[in-house]
Write a protein that holds these residues in place. Structure first.
Motif, PDB file in Angstrom:
ATOM      1  N   ARG A  12     -58.059  11.952   4.864  1.00 22.66           N
ATOM      2  CA  ARG A  12     -58.924  12.410   3.766  1.00 22.66           C
ATOM      3  C   ARG A  12     -60.202  13.046   4.310  1.00 22.66           C
ATOM      4  O   ARG A  12     -60.644  14.097   3.844  1.00 22.66           O
ATOM      5  CB  ARG A  12     -59.313  11.239   2.864  1.00 22.66           C
ATOM      6  N   GLU A  13     -60.807  12.375   5.282  1.00 23.75           N
ATOM      7  CA  GLU A  13     -62.059  12.848   5.855  1.00 23.75           C
ATOM      8  C   GLU A  13     -61.920  14.271   6.398  1.00 23.75           C
ATOM      9  O   GLU A  13     -62.822  15.095   6.247  1.00 23.75           O
ATOM     10  CB  GLU A  13     -62.493  11.904   6.989  1.00 23.75           C
ATOM     11  N   ILE A  14     -60.795  14.579   6.998  1.00 23.89           N
ATOM     12  CA  ILE A  14     -60.574  15.899   7.594  1.00 23.89           C
ATOM     13  C   ILE A  14     -60.115  16.911   6.549  1.00 23.89           C
ATOM     14  O   ILE A  14     -60.633  18.025   6.472  1.00 23.89           O
ATOM     15  CB  ILE A  14     -59.554  15.804   8.749  1.00 23.89           C
ATOM     16  N   ILE A  15     -59.165  16.536   5.745  1.00 26.04           N
ATOM     17  CA  ILE A  15     -58.530  17.486   4.829  1.00 26.04           C
ATOM     18  C   ILE A  15     -59.472  17.920   3.697  1.00 26.04           C
ATOM     19  O   ILE A  15     -59.479  19.075   3.285  1.00 26.04           O
ATOM     20  CB  ILE A  15     -57.198  16.926   4.298  1.00 26.04           C
ATOM     21  N   PHE A  16     -60.297  16.999   3.214  1.00 27.51           N
ATOM     22  CA  PHE A  16     -61.186  17.343   2.106  1.00 27.51           C
ATOM     23  C   PHE A  16     -62.391  18.178   2.542  1.00 27.51           C
ATOM     24  O   PHE A  16     -63.111  18.701   1.695  1.00 27.51           O
ATOM     25  CB  PHE A  16     -61.632  16.086   1.355  1.00 27.51           C
ATOM     26  N   LEU A  17     -62.618  18.325   3.835  1.00 30.57           N
ATOM     27  CA  LEU A  17     -63.708  19.169   4.311  1.00 30.57           C
ATOM     28  C   LEU A  17     -63.451  20.645   4.021  1.00 30.57           C
ATOM     29  O   LEU A  17     -64.383  21.405   3.780  1.00 30.57           O
ATOM     30  CB  LEU A  17     -63.915  18.989   5.822  1.00 30.57           C
ATOM     31  N   THR A  18     -62.172  21.038   4.068  1.00 37.22           N
ATOM     32  CA  THR A  18     -61.856  22.466   3.936  1.00 37.22           C
ATOM     33  C   THR A  18     -60.986  22.804   2.737  1.00 37.22           C
ATOM     34  O   THR A  18     -60.820  23.977   2.423  1.00 37.22           O
ATOM     35  CB  THR A  18     -61.130  22.963   5.198  1.00 37.22           C
ATOM     36  N   LEU A  87     -52.650   9.394  17.659  1.00 31.82           N
ATOM     37  CA  LEU A  87     -53.678   9.973  16.789  1.00 31.82           C
ATOM     38  C   LEU A  87     -55.001   9.215  16.942  1.00 31.82           C
ATOM     39  O   LEU A  87     -55.745   9.055  15.988  1.00 31.82           O
ATOM     40  CB  LEU A  87     -53.211   9.909  15.326  1.00 31.82           C
ATOM     41  N   ASN A  88     -55.276   8.763  18.148  1.00 31.81           N
ATOM     42  CA  ASN A  88     -56.404   7.861  18.376  1.00 31.81           C
ATOM     43  C   ASN A  88     -57.771   8.536  18.457  1.00 31.81           C
ATOM     44  O   ASN A  88     -58.776   7.862  18.608  1.00 31.81           O
ATOM     45  CB  ASN A  88     -56.154   7.008  19.624  1.00 31.81           C
ATOM     46  N   THR A  89     -57.814   9.861  18.340  1.00 30.90           N
ATOM     47  CA  THR A  89     -59.101  10.554  18.295  1.00 30.90           C
ATOM     48  C   THR A  89     -59.096  11.523  17.109  1.00 30.90           C
ATOM     49  O   THR A  89     -58.033  11.936  16.633  1.00 30.90           O
ATOM     50  CB  THR A  89     -59.387  11.361  19.581  1.00 30.90           C
ATOM     51  N   LYS A  90     -60.287  11.887  16.686  1.00 30.10           N
ATOM     52  CA  LYS A  90     -60.393  12.847  15.580  1.00 30.10           C
ATOM     53  C   LYS A  90     -59.806  14.196  15.986  1.00 30.10           C
ATOM     54  O   LYS A  90     -59.164  14.876  15.182  1.00 30.10           O
ATOM     55  CB  LYS A  90     -61.859  13.002  15.153  1.00 30.10           C
ATOM     56  N   LYS A  91     -59.989  14.573  17.235  1.00 28.16           N
ATOM     57  CA  LYS A  91     -59.466  15.849  17.732  1.00 28.16           C
ATOM     58  C   LYS A  91     -57.937  15.885  17.646  1.00 28.16           C
ATOM     59  O   LYS A  91     -57.349  16.882  17.223  1.00 28.16           O
ATOM     60  CB  LYS A  91     -59.930  16.081  19.175  1.00 28.16           C
ATOM     61  N   LYS A  92     -57.295  14.803  18.045  1.00 31.09           N
ATOM     62  CA  LYS A  92     -55.826  14.755  18.001  1.00 31.09           C
ATOM     63  C   LYS A  92     -55.316  14.783  16.569  1.00 31.09           C
ATOM     64  O   LYS A  92     -54.365  15.503  16.259  1.00 31.09           O
ATOM     65  CB  LYS A  92     -55.310  13.502  18.722  1.00 31.09           C
ATOM     66  N   LEU A  93     -55.930  14.018  15.685  1.00 28.07           N
ATOM     67  CA  LEU A  93     -55.523  14.018  14.287  1.00 28.07           C
ATOM     68  C   LEU A  93     -55.790  15.384  13.658  1.00 28.07           C
ATOM     69  O   LEU A  93     -54.954  15.908  12.910  1.00 28.07           O
ATOM     70  CB  LEU A  93     -56.242  12.914  13.512  1.00 28.07           C
ATOM     71  N   SER A  94     -56.923  15.976  13.972  1.00 30.44           N
ATOM     72  CA  SER A  94     -57.266  17.297  13.431  1.00 30.44           C
ATOM     73  C   SER A  94     -56.246  18.353  13.840  1.00 30.44           C
ATOM     74  O   SER A  94     -55.934  19.250  13.047  1.00 30.44           O
ATOM     75  CB  SER A  94     -58.660  17.721  13.907  1.00 30.44           C
ATOM     76  N   TYR A  95     -55.743  18.260  15.063  1.00 26.57           N
ATOM     77  CA  TYR A  95     -54.710  19.214  15.503  1.00 26.57           C
ATOM     78  C   TYR A  95     -53.539  19.211  14.523  1.00 26.57           C
ATOM     79  O   TYR A  95     -53.094  20.272  14.069  1.00 26.57           O
ATOM     80  CB  TYR A  95     -54.211  18.885  16.917  1.00 26.57           C
ATOM     81  N   TRP A  96     -53.036  18.030  14.198  1.00 27.22           N
ATOM     82  CA  TRP A  96     -51.860  17.929  13.336  1.00 27.22           C
ATOM     83  C   TRP A  96     -52.161  18.371  11.912  1.00 27.22           C
ATOM     84  O   TRP A  96     -51.350  19.062  11.278  1.00 27.22           O
ATOM     85  CB  TRP A  96     -51.311  16.506  13.362  1.00 27.22           C
ATOM     86  N   ILE A  97     -53.311  17.987  11.402  1.00 27.44           N
ATOM     87  CA  ILE A  97     -53.665  18.385  10.037  1.00 27.44           C
ATOM     88  C   ILE A  97     -53.859  19.897   9.961  1.00 27.44           C
ATOM     89  O   ILE A  97     -53.371  20.554   9.037  1.00 27.44           O
ATOM     90  CB  ILE A  97     -54.917  17.622   9.559  1.00 27.44           C
ATOM     91  N   ASN A  98     -54.526  20.459  10.940  1.00 27.88           N
ATOM     92  CA  ASN A  98     -54.733  21.908  10.940  1.00 27.88           C
ATOM     93  C   ASN A  98     -53.422  22.674  11.107  1.00 27.88           C
ATOM     94  O   ASN A  98     -53.248  23.742  10.517  1.00 27.88           O
ATOM     95  CB  ASN A  98     -55.746  22.309  12.009  1.00 27.88           C
TER      96      ASN A  98
END
Length: 116
Positions: A12-18, A87-98
């Motif tokens: 949610r934190e990542i996806i709702f930003l954009t 998915l232990n870092t925000k960068k790794k999770l962000s890769y997949w969501i993006n």
């Protein structure tokens, strides 16, 4: 199946930003994030489901913790499961969501079932 609430909050934190047109739906024993009325990513107890461009399958499958989505014992093209441990870092999770959001822009929406 229990839902990984911590992972769902991170998504949610990542996806709702954009994204503005986001809907959360309970399905497949987890939580699916629909963007622009299209399946994008999903959260289960121990993994993330990602929808991506099928043309990137070889590249995607080489990533840590990734495996083909075989929800019905049949591999689904353009879908993958990613283990929560990868998915232990925000960068790794962000890769997949993006990756999923990138494909979401051109993906066709699911066909609506006709109600008779």
């Amino acid at each position: 199946m229990a839902l990984n609430e911590k992972l769902a909050d991170r998504v949610r934190e990542i996806i709702f930003l954009t994204q503005k047109n986001v809907e959360e739906k309970r399905m497949f024993g987890g939580l699916c994030f629909m963007v622009n009325n299209k399946m994008c990513v999903g959260v289960e107890k121990s993994r993330l489901m990602v929808r991506f461009d099928p043309a990137k399958t070889d590249e995607v499958m080489e990533k840590e913790g990734c495996r083909p989505m075989d929800f019905t014992n049949k591999v689904m093209k353009g879908f993958a499961f990613v283990d929560v441990e990868a998915l232990n870092t925000k960068k790794k999770l962000s890769y997949w969501i993006n990756l999923a959001l990138e494909y979401n822009e051109v993906a066709k929406p699911s066909k609506k079932k006709k109600i008779i």
